[in-house]
Design a protein around this motif. Structure first.
Motif, PDB file in Angstrom:
ATOM      1  N   TYR A  10       4.161  31.096 -28.932  1.00 11.88           N
ATOM      2  CA  TYR A  10       4.416  30.126 -30.001  1.00 11.88           C
ATOM      3  C   TYR A  10       5.769  29.460 -29.769  1.00 11.88           C
ATOM      4  N   LEU A  11       5.761  28.146 -29.672  1.00  3.40           N
ATOM      5  CA  LEU A  11       7.007  27.392 -29.546  1.00  3.40           C
ATOM      6  C   LEU A  11       7.037  26.330 -30.640  1.00  3.40           C
ATOM      7  N   CYS A  12       8.222  26.061 -31.154  1.00  2.00           N
ATOM      8  CA  CYS A  12       8.379  25.080 -32.225  1.00  2.00           C
ATOM      9  C   CYS A  12       9.622  24.250 -31.934  1.00  2.00           C
ATOM     10  N   SER A  13       9.437  22.945 -31.719  1.00  4.54           N
ATOM     11  CA  SER A  13      10.578  22.072 -31.436  1.00  4.54           C
ATOM     12  C   SER A  13      10.301  20.687 -32.011  1.00  4.54           C
ATOM     13  N   PRO A  14      11.229  20.153 -32.822  1.00  2.43           N
ATOM     14  CA  PRO A  14      12.444  20.740 -33.357  1.00  2.43           C
ATOM     15  C   PRO A  14      12.124  22.016 -34.127  1.00  2.43           C
ATOM     16  N   ASN A  15      13.046  22.962 -34.008  1.00  5.45           N
ATOM     17  CA  ASN A  15      12.737  24.298 -34.470  1.00  5.45           C
ATOM     18  C   ASN A  15      13.002  24.511 -35.955  1.00  5.45           C
ATOM     19  N   ASN A  16      12.068  25.199 -36.559  1.00  4.67           N
ATOM     20  CA  ASN A  16      12.264  25.798 -37.859  1.00  4.67           C
ATOM     21  C   ASN A  16      12.389  27.286 -37.577  1.00  4.67           C
ATOM     22  N   PRO A  17      13.504  27.935 -37.850  1.00  7.12           N
ATOM     23  CA  PRO A  17      14.587  27.516 -38.735  1.00  7.12           C
ATOM     24  C   PRO A  17      15.858  26.991 -38.067  1.00  7.12           C
ATOM     25  N   THR A  18      15.998  27.088 -36.758  1.00  7.47           N
ATOM     26  CA  THR A  18      17.340  26.878 -36.185  1.00  7.47           C
ATOM     27  C   THR A  18      17.736  25.408 -36.062  1.00  7.47           C
ATOM     28  N   GLY A  19      16.768  24.504 -36.161  1.00  8.83           N
ATOM     29  CA  GLY A  19      17.065  23.085 -35.984  1.00  8.83           C
ATOM     30  C   GLY A  19      17.311  22.709 -34.536  1.00  8.83           C
ATOM     31  N   ALA A  20      17.170  23.671 -33.644  1.00  6.15           N
ATOM     32  CA  ALA A  20      17.363  23.393 -32.216  1.00  6.15           C
ATOM     33  C   ALA A  20      16.154  22.665 -31.648  1.00  6.15           C
ATOM     34  N   VAL A  21      16.350  21.994 -30.527  1.00  5.23           N
ATOM     35  CA  VAL A  21      15.223  21.336 -29.860  1.00  5.23           C
ATOM     36  C   VAL A  21      15.098  21.833 -28.428  1.00  5.23           C
ATOM     37  N   MET A  22      13.895  21.706 -27.897  1.00  5.35           N
ATOM     38  CA  MET A  22      13.703  21.949 -26.474  1.00  5.35           C
ATOM     39  C   MET A  22      13.714  20.583 -25.802  1.00  5.35           C
ATOM     40  N   ARG A  23      14.630  20.407 -24.874  1.00  3.20           N
ATOM     41  CA  ARG A  23      14.688  19.133 -24.155  1.00  3.20           C
ATOM     42  C   ARG A  23      13.537  19.088 -23.146  1.00  3.20           C
ATOM     43  N   LYS A  24      13.275  17.879 -22.684  1.00  4.80           N
ATOM     44  CA  LYS A  24      12.123  17.654 -21.811  1.00  4.80           C
ATOM     45  C   LYS A  24      12.055  18.690 -20.680  1.00  4.80           C
ATOM     46  N   GLU A  25      13.166  18.870 -20.017  1.00  2.00           N
ATOM     47  CA  GLU A  25      13.215  19.757 -18.855  1.00  2.00           C
ATOM     48  C   GLU A  25      12.888  21.206 -19.241  1.00  2.00           C
ATOM     49  N   ALA A  26      13.461  21.647 -20.375  1.00  2.00           N
ATOM     50  CA  ALA A  26      13.240  23.024 -20.821  1.00  2.00           C
ATOM     51  C   ALA A  26      11.772  23.237 -21.194  1.00  2.00           C
ATOM     52  N   LEU A  27      11.206  22.258 -21.901  1.00  9.15           N
ATOM     53  CA  LEU A  27       9.804  22.389 -22.315  1.00  9.15           C
ATOM     54  C   LEU A  27       8.882  22.347 -21.097  1.00  9.15           C
ATOM     55  N   GLN A  28       9.234  21.485 -20.133  1.00  9.92           N
ATOM     56  CA  GLN A  28       8.431  21.407 -18.904  1.00  9.92           C
ATOM     57  C   GLN A  28       8.421  22.754 -18.183  1.00  9.92           C
ATOM     58  N   ARG A  29       9.546  23.457 -18.186  1.00 11.91           N
ATOM     59  CA  ARG A  29       9.603  24.780 -17.550  1.00 11.91           C
ATOM     60  C   ARG A  29       8.627  25.752 -18.221  1.00 11.91           C
ATOM     61  N   TRP A  30       8.529  25.673 -19.547  1.00 11.61           N
ATOM     62  CA  TRP A  30       7.585  26.544 -20.262  1.00 11.61           C
ATOM     63  C   TRP A  30       6.133  26.167 -19.952  1.00 11.61           C
ATOM     64  N   VAL A  31       5.879  24.889 -19.855  1.00  9.31           N
ATOM     65  CA  VAL A  31       4.513  24.448 -19.508  1.00  9.31           C
ATOM     66  C   VAL A  31       4.150  24.970 -18.114  1.00  9.31           C
ATOM     67  N   ASP A  32       5.066  24.847 -17.198  1.00 13.04           N
ATOM     68  CA  ASP A  32       4.815  25.349 -15.842  1.00 13.04           C
ATOM     69  C   ASP A  32       4.590  26.868 -15.854  1.00 13.04           C
ATOM     70  N   TYR A  33       5.421  27.546 -16.609  1.00 13.71           N
ATOM     71  CA  TYR A  33       5.310  29.006 -16.741  1.00 13.71           C
ATOM     72  C   TYR A  33       3.931  29.389 -17.279  1.00 13.71           C
ATOM     73  N   ALA A  34       3.484  28.678 -18.314  1.00 20.59           N
ATOM     74  CA  ALA A  34       2.180  28.975 -18.923  1.00 20.59           C
ATOM     75  C   ALA A  34       1.049  28.733 -17.937  1.00 20.59           C
ATOM     76  N   ASN A  35       1.126  27.615 -17.232  1.00 22.83           N
ATOM     77  CA  ASN A  35       0.076  27.319 -16.250  1.00 22.83           C
ATOM     78  C   ASN A  35       0.063  28.339 -15.118  1.00 22.83           C
ATOM     79  N   GLU A  36       1.244  28.746 -14.672  1.00 23.98           N
ATOM     80  CA  GLU A  36       1.311  29.716 -13.580  1.00 23.98           C
ATOM     81  C   GLU A  36       0.791  31.095 -13.988  1.00 23.98           C
ATOM     82  N   ASN A  37       1.009  31.437 -15.256  1.00 25.96           N
ATOM     83  CA  ASN A  37       0.687  32.793 -15.699  1.00 25.96           C
ATOM     84  C   ASN A  37      -0.586  32.898 -16.539  1.00 25.96           C
ATOM     85  N   GLY A  38      -1.257  31.780 -16.743  1.00 29.49           N
ATOM     86  CA  GLY A  38      -2.479  31.843 -17.550  1.00 29.49           C
ATOM     87  C   GLY A  38      -2.196  32.129 -19.022  1.00 29.49           C
TER      88      GLY A  38
END
Lengths: 416, 416
Positions: free
Chosen positions: B183-211
């Protein structure tokens, strides 16, 4: 590597009404200009009554002003609506239900699908046969069944309670161990049959004696015309300790496109649970449903809850009663016409559904295809509701009177 | 003898916001006349914008006339709304999502609670810590966790991804085996933080690599002000094969009391499944969610879907952007004032939440009680969102500007 919920794969083909929609679409594509009369899906056709429309406009205006705007509402619904239900749906029927035992929702379909979540996965489930598919499918999806036997049209591990002309469409107690969860619906969808007070009381007693829970669907109670038919299961003695009731504004007030329903969970439904440390604890099903409702749902829209409140105003009561009477005139007309045409006809007296035996040896789907192809009339094949619905067919009374008359004329003309 | 779903008993106490509501009620009972400023629950306060109100009135009128009345709608929502979302929320962002991949719902809370149902019960789950409680609680209720450790504030069997000031509130990949559901949430509730494009892309790659599957909550995307922050996960390459997105109209257009959301399940999310007979089958998650949606839900109200459509009109876009800007002015004011007052402050730039470190060694609840008792200001204790939220506190920007200014003045006066 993620895995899917493979219980979903047990579900055969698509949902009954989707299949019908596809067949009808294919027919209309092939027969441009032919007017299809739809008496299949149980959707209303009359517009919302003036009292409801007025309440909606007023509530919309409130949402447009900072002073009267409403954001998140109370988790189990606004008291203005729950209090009306207590007064009209329970107190007036001599049934004792408190306002905080009512959980307002976006409709009985959601509730009847979700209510199984608060029970253990190894709970045994009994449904009437034929049955509204949601009770069964949602338990299959949760994993409370074995595989589907396509030849027999049943799932392993589910207790089916046959309801046919032979037993006057009234389910008998199952042989052997009592099921944990028992779904009952009266007036019944699809058969149009009702459980009279005495019959329903026997089920309440059975549930209390055997530690079962009855999930009672009262979605069609507004269509009851006879005196000895309960409008709520809480008219029966002892129901507060064994029954959850599902209610809907869809058929009562034409809210199919507005979405409003309610689930009633009395505080007296309690279960002793043994904890890992050996202590026991008494848990209210009310607390479990409250947690489910508060965690996975955020309330029906304020404006829709105000619309629901308007149903209980003097005008709302009168206007919705007129709608119900209009549909019941259709039901009566179908019942009489089909009977005269030689069909065996059931339901239609306390319900907006007429349930007929298919002529000759026709299967339900053969009869469906015949009516669609030769009369451009759409109904619902009884077998879509379960194996004991085979050789039956459901007509909905929710069309216009003119269409109902026309459809019956077309069917008569077929001389089936 | 029925049994309950004992997973519910693992949930400690009541839902975070219920606890806050009770504390505030007790305070107001004891301090009559003192005006409490509520910056706790993330509920909007501005009325619905004129374009939405107008669309609602028009749709209500349609529901009052037989020719334009709408009953049950299409199972995955009206095309007029889905098409707008494709155009504005996806095409405009360079993301490829088709209209039939969008499922309209009654809100992101329902969807984020229900989406876990289509996955196997033994799926492993990762959540950020702190986290919106619904992701976690609904998986606990389904049985995907072990017991709750009250001392540590965590469930056994769940992977927590700490998000604190130390890692700039950006989750790192977990050690060991990849979780099945993330589960990822960006902009985040509660921290108000965001995942920048590069950071989110890393998670997408991670998910695809690991199923793995990413369940991406985009409920706050309308609050993004910086250019390199994705408004949808489908801006990332490869997201169509690993991500489901949850969207909401609650914060974007003030629909908290109107209830409208959507879940996007691309057809490219497919899973090979081995059947009992040894054959394999490829199953689309889209088909599973479609089945879930069609069986346990009956659509958002027609009038509310029309309201959602109006958000995408020229006036609707302008008016809702003004609302968002109004709330962001509050966020900015809080951010600057609290910073000046010596707090460590986060969020508030791309999100309507400001996330602060509690002063001294105060726990989140101690800070909550202090603010309530001494300033009559209500916020949300960070620890209510998970153990790594301890010593943090969330302020919501959804109040009026006047209240925001007043609340900040009261907090400054405390000289904490």
């Amino acid at each position: 590597m993620y895995q899917i919920n493979e219980n979903y794969l047990k579900l055969p083909g698509s949902y009954l009404f989707s299949t019908i929609a596809k067949k009808v679409a294919a027919f209309t594509d092939a027969h441009q200009g032919e007017r299809v009369i739809r008496m299949g899906i149980g959707d209303v056709t009359k517009p919302l009554c003036p009292a409801v429309i007025q309440a909606l406009h007023k509530a919309v205006d409130e949402m447009g002003e900072a002073e009267t705007f409403r954001g998140y509402g109370p988790e189990n619904g606004y008291a203005f609506l729950r209090d009306k239900m207590v007064e009209f749906d329970y107190k007036a029927r001599g049934a004792e239900i408190r306002s905080d035992e009512i959980f307002i929702s976006d409709g009985a379909k959601s509730d009847s699908g979700n209510i199984q979540e608060i029970f253990s996965l190894d709970s045994t489930v009994a449904v009437c046969d034929p049955v509204y598919p949601v009770y069964l499918d949602t338990n299959v999806m949760a994993g409370r069944s074995g595989d589907y036997d396509a030849a027999k049209g049943i799932y392993a591990g589910i207790t089916y309670l046959p309801c046919t002309a032979e037993n006057d469409f009234t389910p008998a107690f199952p042989a052997g161990k009592a099921p944990d969860l028992i779904y009952l619906c009266s007036p019944n969808n699809p058969t149009g049959a009702v459980m009279r007070k005495e019959a329903l009381q026997r089920w309440v007693d059975y549930a209390n004696e055997n530690g079962s829970v009855i999930l009672f669907d009262a979605a069609y109670e507004a269509y009851i015309t006879e005196a000895d038919v309960p409008h709520t299961i809480y008219e029966c003695e002892g129901a507060r300790t064994c029954a959850i009731e599902l209610r809907s504004f869809s058929k009562k007030a034409g809210f199919t496109g507005l979405r409003l329903g309610a689930t009633v969970v009395p505080h007296d439904l309690r279960k002793k649970v043994k904890r890992a440390d050996g202590t026991t604890e008494e848990v209210e099903l009310h607390a479990l449903w409250s947690r489910r409702h508060g965690t996975k749902f955020n309330g029906a829209p304020y404006i829709v809850q105000r619309a629901g409140e308007a149903v209980y105003s003097a005008e709302g009561q009168r206007e919705t009663a007129e709608q119900v009477a209009y549909y019941m005139r259709n039901a009566h007309y179908m019942y009489e016409t089909l009977k005269k045409a030689g069909f065996s006809v059931y339901g239609g007296v306390n319900a907006p559904y007429v349930w007929v035996k298919t002529p000759g040896d026709m299967t339900s789907w053969e009869f469906f295809d015949t009516l669609l192809e030769k009369a451009a009339v759409v109904g619902t094949p009884g077998s879509g509701f379960g194996p004991h619905g085979e050789h039956y067919f459901r007509f909905s009374a929710f069309g216009t009177y003119e269409d109902t008359v026309e459809a019956m004329a077309r069917i008569q003309a077929l001389q089936l």
